[in-house]
Design a protein around this motif. Structure first.
Motif, PDB file in Angstrom:
ATOM      1  N   GLN A 150     -16.116   0.174   5.953  1.00 42.51           N
ATOM      2  CA  GLN A 150     -15.496  -0.911   6.684  1.00 42.51           C
ATOM      3  C   GLN A 150     -13.975  -0.853   6.604  1.00 42.51           C
ATOM      4  OE1 GLN A 150     -16.951  -3.624   8.368  1.00 42.51           O
ATOM      5  NE2 GLN A 150     -18.854  -2.467   8.320  1.00 42.51           N
ATOM      6  N   VAL A 151     -13.457  -0.906   5.384  1.00 43.61           N
ATOM      7  CA  VAL A 151     -12.016  -0.886   5.161  1.00 43.61           C
ATOM      8  C   VAL A 151     -11.698   0.200   4.144  1.00 43.61           C
ATOM      9  CG1 VAL A 151     -10.030  -2.163   4.292  1.00 43.61           C
ATOM     10  CG2 VAL A 151     -11.732  -3.302   5.731  1.00 43.61           C
ATOM     11  N   GLN A 152     -10.661   0.950   4.427  1.00 45.63           N
ATOM     12  CA  GLN A 152     -10.218   1.990   3.499  1.00 45.63           C
ATOM     13  C   GLN A 152      -8.796   1.715   3.057  1.00 45.63           C
ATOM     14  OE1 GLN A 152     -10.806   5.766   5.556  1.00 45.63           O
ATOM     15  NE2 GLN A 152     -12.598   6.147   4.309  1.00 45.63           N
ATOM     16  N   LEU A 153      -8.548   1.963   1.770  1.00 44.15           N
ATOM     17  CA  LEU A 153      -7.190   1.921   1.232  1.00 44.15           C
ATOM     18  C   LEU A 153      -6.842   3.340   0.799  1.00 44.15           C
ATOM     19  CD1 LEU A 153      -7.225  -1.288  -1.006  1.00 44.15           C
ATOM     20  CD2 LEU A 153      -6.631  -1.075   1.399  1.00 44.15           C
ATOM     21  N   VAL A 154      -5.759   3.872   1.333  1.00 45.27           N
ATOM     22  CA  VAL A 154      -5.363   5.245   1.032  1.00 45.27           C
ATOM     23  C   VAL A 154      -3.994   5.222   0.373  1.00 45.27           C
ATOM     24  CG1 VAL A 154      -4.886   7.535   1.946  1.00 45.27           C
ATOM     25  CG2 VAL A 154      -6.700   6.134   2.967  1.00 45.27           C
ATOM     26  N   GLU A 155      -3.971   5.697  -0.875  1.00 46.87           N
ATOM     27  CA  GLU A 155      -2.731   5.724  -1.653  1.00 46.87           C
ATOM     28  C   GLU A 155      -2.064   7.087  -1.551  1.00 46.87           C
ATOM     29  OE1 GLU A 155      -5.188   3.150  -4.925  1.00 46.87           O
ATOM     30  OE2 GLU A 155      -5.528   5.176  -4.220  1.00 46.87           O
ATOM     31  N   SER A 156      -0.759   7.093  -1.740  1.00 50.29           N
ATOM     32  CA  SER A 156      -0.003   8.347  -1.778  1.00 50.29           C
ATOM     33  C   SER A 156       1.259   8.122  -2.597  1.00 50.29           C
ATOM     34  CB  SER A 156       0.353   8.816  -0.363  1.00 50.29           C
ATOM     35  OG  SER A 156       1.151   7.857   0.298  1.00 50.29           O
ATOM     36  N   PRO A 209     -15.655 -11.598   3.517  1.00 46.76           N
ATOM     37  CA  PRO A 209     -14.562 -11.413   2.567  1.00 46.76           C
ATOM     38  C   PRO A 209     -14.289  -9.937   2.293  1.00 46.76           C
ATOM     39  CG  PRO A 209     -16.535 -12.170   1.444  1.00 46.76           C
ATOM     40  CD  PRO A 209     -16.827 -12.250   2.900  1.00 46.76           C
ATOM     41  N   LEU A 210     -13.028  -9.665   2.020  1.00 45.55           N
ATOM     42  CA  LEU A 210     -12.588  -8.309   1.697  1.00 45.55           C
ATOM     43  C   LEU A 210     -12.041  -8.275   0.285  1.00 45.55           C
ATOM     44  CD1 LEU A 210     -11.460  -5.402   2.329  1.00 45.55           C
ATOM     45  CD2 LEU A 210      -9.394  -6.568   3.131  1.00 45.55           C
ATOM     46  N   ASP A 211     -12.482  -7.299  -0.477  1.00 43.16           N
ATOM     47  CA  ASP A 211     -11.897  -7.005  -1.785  1.00 43.16           C
ATOM     48  C   ASP A 211     -12.067  -5.504  -1.981  1.00 43.16           C
ATOM     49  OD1 ASP A 211     -12.367  -8.153  -5.252  1.00 43.16           O
ATOM     50  OD2 ASP A 211     -10.849  -6.907  -4.297  1.00 43.16           O
ATOM     51  N   ALA A 212     -11.032  -4.752  -1.637  1.00 41.73           N
ATOM     52  CA  ALA A 212     -11.137  -3.294  -1.590  1.00 41.73           C
ATOM     53  C   ALA A 212     -10.173  -2.627  -2.563  1.00 41.73           C
ATOM     54  CB  ALA A 212     -10.858  -2.794  -0.165  1.00 41.73           C
ATOM     55  N   SER A 223      -7.556 -10.207   8.277  1.00 43.55           N
ATOM     56  CA  SER A 223      -6.333 -10.610   7.599  1.00 43.55           C
ATOM     57  C   SER A 223      -6.363 -10.093   6.167  1.00 43.55           C
ATOM     58  CB  SER A 223      -6.163 -12.126   7.597  1.00 43.55           C
ATOM     59  OG  SER A 223      -7.179 -12.745   6.843  1.00 43.55           O
ATOM     60  N   ILE A 224      -5.174  -9.847   5.621  1.00 46.33           N
ATOM     61  CA  ILE A 224      -5.035  -9.480   4.216  1.00 46.33           C
ATOM     62  C   ILE A 224      -4.184 -10.533   3.530  1.00 46.33           C
ATOM     63  CG2 ILE A 224      -4.168  -7.788   2.574  1.00 46.33           C
ATOM     64  CD1 ILE A 224      -4.804  -5.614   4.534  1.00 46.33           C
ATOM     65  N   ASN A 225      -4.696 -11.087   2.452  1.00 45.16           N
ATOM     66  CA  ASN A 225      -3.957 -12.091   1.698  1.00 45.16           C
ATOM     67  C   ASN A 225      -3.077 -11.414   0.648  1.00 45.16           C
ATOM     68  OD1 ASN A 225      -5.218 -14.140   3.184  1.00 45.16           O
ATOM     69  ND2 ASN A 225      -6.941 -14.187   1.757  1.00 45.16           N
ATOM     70  N   ASN A 226      -3.668 -11.044  -0.459  1.00 49.27           N
ATOM     71  CA  ASN A 226      -2.930 -10.432  -1.555  1.00 49.27           C
ATOM     72  C   ASN A 226      -3.122  -8.927  -1.566  1.00 49.27           C
ATOM     73  OD1 ASN A 226      -2.239 -13.069  -2.745  1.00 49.27           O
ATOM     74  ND2 ASN A 226      -4.418 -13.157  -3.198  1.00 49.27           N
ATOM     75  N   MET A 227      -2.057  -8.220  -1.903  1.00 45.04           N
ATOM     76  CA  MET A 227      -2.134  -6.780  -2.151  1.00 45.04           C
ATOM     77  C   MET A 227      -1.502  -6.528  -3.513  1.00 45.04           C
ATOM     78  SD  MET A 227      -1.261  -5.100   1.560  1.00 45.04           S
ATOM     79  CE  MET A 227      -2.268  -3.625   1.295  1.00 45.04           C
ATOM     80  N   GLY A 228      -1.998  -5.513  -4.192  1.00 48.08           N
ATOM     81  CA  GLY A 228      -1.471  -5.290  -5.519  1.00 48.08           C
ATOM     82  C   GLY A 228      -1.695  -3.881  -6.021  1.00 48.08           C
ATOM     83  N   CYS A 253      -4.572   0.809  -5.794  1.00 51.64           N
ATOM     84  CA  CYS A 253      -4.182  -0.241  -4.865  1.00 51.64           C
ATOM     85  C   CYS A 253      -5.365  -1.180  -4.634  1.00 51.64           C
ATOM     86  CB  CYS A 253      -3.770   0.411  -3.552  1.00 51.64           C
ATOM     87  SG  CYS A 253      -3.485  -0.712  -2.189  1.00 51.64           S
ATOM     88  N   ASN A 254      -5.076  -2.451  -4.484  1.00 53.21           N
ATOM     89  CA  ASN A 254      -6.117  -3.451  -4.204  1.00 53.21           C
ATOM     90  C   ASN A 254      -5.660  -4.377  -3.087  1.00 53.21           C
ATOM     91  OD1 ASN A 254      -6.960  -6.557  -5.020  1.00 53.21           O
ATOM     92  ND2 ASN A 254      -8.648  -5.111  -5.150  1.00 53.21           N
ATOM     93  N   ALA A 255      -6.619  -4.796  -2.267  1.00 54.43           N
ATOM     94  CA  ALA A 255      -6.313  -5.762  -1.204  1.00 54.43           C
ATOM     95  C   ALA A 255      -7.460  -6.740  -1.065  1.00 54.43           C
ATOM     96  CB  ALA A 255      -6.075  -5.052   0.122  1.00 54.43           C
ATOM     97  N   ASP A 256      -7.137  -8.002  -0.849  1.00 58.70           N
ATOM     98  CA  ASP A 256      -8.187  -8.986  -0.566  1.00 58.70           C
ATOM     99  C   ASP A 256      -7.824  -9.758   0.698  1.00 58.70           C
ATOM    100  OD1 ASP A 256      -6.631 -10.688  -3.096  1.00 58.70           O
ATOM    101  OD2 ASP A 256      -6.954 -11.720  -1.199  1.00 58.70           O
TER     102      ASP A 256
END
Length: 123
Positions: free
Chosen positions: A1-7, A109-112, A30-35, A95-98
């Motif tokens: 569904q959702v991917q987080l790609v770090e570099s 809800p998203l928590d990736a 929508s994305i609330n918090n990222m960390g 990396c985290n996003a909700d």
């Protein structure tokens, strides 16, 4: 569904700098918090820094004054500028996003989490 790609991870000498990036993609409403979180060998994962959609930030005491978190809401991307790096900053950084995603015609809800990027601080 959702991917987080770090570099942006890598090897750096003590006192050096690195900039991490994390881009979220997929059916995002929508994305609330990222960390950013990190996990050193043999230790538990710990919070490094977080940022809200409005730009409010929170930092671990160990990185205050050295690391800066920022985000580009239009690109669903969060950054971590790391300066004055120390050997104890060596870890895998995650990396985290909700927030909220589109799923089967509704919102869910998203928590990736990203896959992690290794930062090694060594001479």
């Amino acid at each position: 569904q959702v991917q987080l790609v770090e570099s942006g991870g890598g090897l750096v000498q003590p006192g050096g700098s690195l900039r991490l990036s994390c881009a979220a993609s997929g059916r995002i409403f929508s994305i609330n918090n990222m960390g950013w979180y990190r996990q050193a060998p043999g230790k538990q994962r710990e919070l490094v820094a977080t940022i809200t959609s409005g730009g409010s930030t929170n930092y671990a005491d160990s990185v205050k004054g050295r690391f800066t978190i920022s985000r580009d809401n239009a690109k669903n991307t969060v950054y971590l500028q790391m300066n004055s790096l120390k050997p104890e900053d060596t870890a895998v950084y995650y990396c985290n996003a909700d927030g909220t995603v589109y799923y089967s015609g509704a919102l869910a809800p998203l928590d990736a989490w990203g896959q992690g990027t290794l930062v090694t601080v060594s001479s």
